[in-house]
Design a protein around this motif. Structure first.
Motif, PDB file in Angstrom:
ATOM      1  N   GLN A  48      45.639  39.637  26.993  1.00  0.00           N
ATOM      2  CA  GLN A  48      45.394  40.996  26.547  1.00  0.00           C
ATOM      3  C   GLN A  48      46.352  41.439  25.450  1.00  0.00           C
ATOM      4  O   GLN A  48      46.253  42.558  24.949  1.00  0.00           O
ATOM      5  CB  GLN A  48      45.530  41.966  27.727  1.00  0.00           C
ATOM      6  N   ASP A 102      53.105  43.336  33.758  1.00  0.00           N
ATOM      7  CA  ASP A 102      51.786  43.448  34.371  1.00  0.00           C
ATOM      8  C   ASP A 102      50.681  43.102  33.372  1.00  0.00           C
ATOM      9  O   ASP A 102      49.533  42.890  33.761  1.00  0.00           O
ATOM     10  CB  ASP A 102      51.538  44.873  34.885  1.00  0.00           C
ATOM     11  N   LEU A 103      51.041  43.062  32.092  1.00  0.00           N
ATOM     12  CA  LEU A 103      50.058  42.803  31.036  1.00  0.00           C
ATOM     13  C   LEU A 103      49.772  41.306  30.963  1.00  0.00           C
ATOM     14  O   LEU A 103      50.673  40.492  30.838  1.00  0.00           O
ATOM     15  CB  LEU A 103      50.598  43.299  29.695  1.00  0.00           C
ATOM     16  N   ASP A 104      48.500  40.938  31.043  1.00  0.00           N
ATOM     17  CA  ASP A 104      48.105  39.542  30.922  1.00  0.00           C
ATOM     18  C   ASP A 104      48.303  39.078  29.481  1.00  0.00           C
ATOM     19  O   ASP A 104      47.956  39.810  28.541  1.00  0.00           O
ATOM     20  CB  ASP A 104      46.637  39.386  31.320  1.00  0.00           C
ATOM     21  N   ALA A 153      54.960  50.462  28.072  1.00  0.00           N
ATOM     22  CA  ALA A 153      54.196  50.350  29.312  1.00  0.00           C
ATOM     23  C   ALA A 153      53.370  51.614  29.554  1.00  0.00           C
ATOM     24  O   ALA A 153      52.188  51.540  29.932  1.00  0.00           O
ATOM     25  CB  ALA A 153      55.134  50.085  30.486  1.00  0.00           C
ATOM     26  N   VAL A 163      50.194  50.604  32.031  1.00  0.00           N
ATOM     27  CA  VAL A 163      50.640  49.661  33.061  1.00  0.00           C
ATOM     28  C   VAL A 163      51.983  50.126  33.593  1.00  0.00           C
ATOM     29  O   VAL A 163      52.741  50.810  32.910  1.00  0.00           O
ATOM     30  CB  VAL A 163      50.754  48.218  32.520  1.00  0.00           C
ATOM     31  N   ARG A 164      52.275  49.752  34.830  1.00  0.00           N
ATOM     32  CA  ARG A 164      53.542  50.174  35.425  1.00  0.00           C
ATOM     33  C   ARG A 164      54.714  49.466  34.771  1.00  0.00           C
ATOM     34  O   ARG A 164      55.752  50.077  34.496  1.00  0.00           O
ATOM     35  CB  ARG A 164      53.520  49.894  36.933  1.00  0.00           C
TER      36      ARG A 164
END
Length: 383
Positions: free
Chosen positions: A251, A246-248, A236, A241-242
């Protein structure tokens, strides 16, 4: 006599007085969403018929006395006001940690006598620790007639497991033990603790859900679990990203190319597992539980190949179940042993159990325990 009545009698035999009540919490099996809970993702646990019971009565002298039917002998005794991480070892660290967390949160449960019994097998990946913690939390608060929100209790007992037992677990197990309901899986979004009950009644659809206890005890304190979590946190950070969830998913391919090789499979598992949970929820809400089977099998492959938390016995249980015609199967829980969960047509369930048992016998493994389960009650007062 009910099991709660027998637990109350055992309390009297140990402590020489009556308890104030008996409370219980279930073990859990996670249908889908493994190692996503500490990454901000979603999970789909359900409560098992296997439970842990805690009988309790308050004490005026500030002593906490803890007794377990699994570990006969004299109760473990400690001053409630002196509880601190490291002060209690062994099995009693779990209930002692709960008392510590409740006191820190202002529940002021003080001293108490507590007797616990369980049907949840230890080390089977069915969350025996969370069942113990939640049952004790309800008993300690209930014995002094204090009410607490179930999710609040889940958060407190998770804090206790971190501090007293040294297991950096997510919130899923404790939330499942506290909040599950009959005939549903609990859809818990761990990033904000939003939860909802999703209908899941396999029997009504001509299906059976089986839990296969491989008999291989897992131990999450040996460092392997913590290493996976640390790897996810490193991934992360590297991706900015936190939390990994949270990663799409769109992506993912680009993100993997930006990571060092050891982190890539961990990130791939978490992101794809989160996607599988979303698809499973949509299918269950559409009344199509059969189609969830393929998601279970894909989840096992990801846990085996990318997250590397399976073992030979779990892989064998899954392969044998699928060979016998199961709709889907996967390991469940933290891994490194424990149990598998299998979804099968009712007509195939017996064949699945026999095939798994035969495969274990041929491989020279100890016989597995195959348990048909239905989504049951979460924590409750029984007496």
């Amino acid at each position: 006599m009910s099991r709660a009545g027998r637990v109350a009698d055992a309390f009297r035999a140990v402590f020489g007085r009556a308890c104030a009540g008996v409370w219980s919490a279930p073990g859990r099996v996670n249908l889908l969403g493994e190692h996503t809970d500490y990454n901000g993702g979603s999970v789909l646990p359900l409560a098992l018929p296997l439970r842990t019971w805690a009988a309790a009565a308050p004490r005026a002298d500030g002593l906490l006395r803890l007794h377990s039917a699994l570990f006969p002998g004299e109760p473990v005794e400690v001053a409630a006001a002196g509880l601190a991480p490291g002060a209690v070892r062994g099995w009693a660290a779990y209930p002692a940690g709960v008392a510590w967390a409740l006191r820190r949160a202002g529940y002021g449960t003080g001293g108490a006598d507590v007797h616990v019994e369980t049907d949840v097998p230890l080390g089977a990946g069915l969350s025996s620790s969370a069942a113990l913690e939640v049952a004790v939390a309800l008993a300690l608060t209930g014995a002094v007639e204090r009410e607490a929100d179930r999710l609040v209790l889940a958060r407190l007992v998770r804090e206790a497991e971190h501090a007293f037992a040294g297991v950096p677990c997510g919130i899923m197990d404790q939330a499942a033990a506290a909040c599950c309901t009959t005939g549903h899986v609990l859809h818990l979004r761990t990033r904000d603790l939003a939860l909802r009950q999703v209908p899941f009644d396999p029997v009504a659809h001509g299906l059976r859900l089986l839990v296969v206890d491989t008999g291989v005890a897992h131990a999450l304190r040996d460092g392997a679990y913590a290493a996976r979590r640390a790897g996810c946190e490193a991934g992360a950070r590297a991706l900015g990203v936190r939390l990994l969830c949270d990663l799409d998913p769109g992506q993912l391919d680009g993100a993997l190319g930006a990571l060092d090789e050891p982190l890539r499979p961990l990130v791939r598992h978490v992101v794809t597992e989160e996607e599988r949970v979303g698809r499973a929820v949509a299918r269950l809400e559409a009344g199509d539980p059969r189609s969830v089977g393929g998601l279970l099998t894909a989840g096992h492959a990801s846990l085996r190949d990318d997250f590397a938390v399976s073992c030979a016995e779990l892989d064998l249980a899954v392969a044998a179940a699928l060979r016998a015609g199961a709709l889907g199967a996967r390991m469940t829980g933290g891994g490194f042993g424990g149990s598998a969960v299998v979804l099968a047509e009712e007509a195939a369930a017996g064949r699945v159990g026999r095939e798994v048992a035969a495969a274990f016998a041929a491989a020279g493994h100890r016989p597995p325990r195959v348990l048909p389960v239905e989504p049951g009650d979460g924590a409750r007062r029984d007496l």
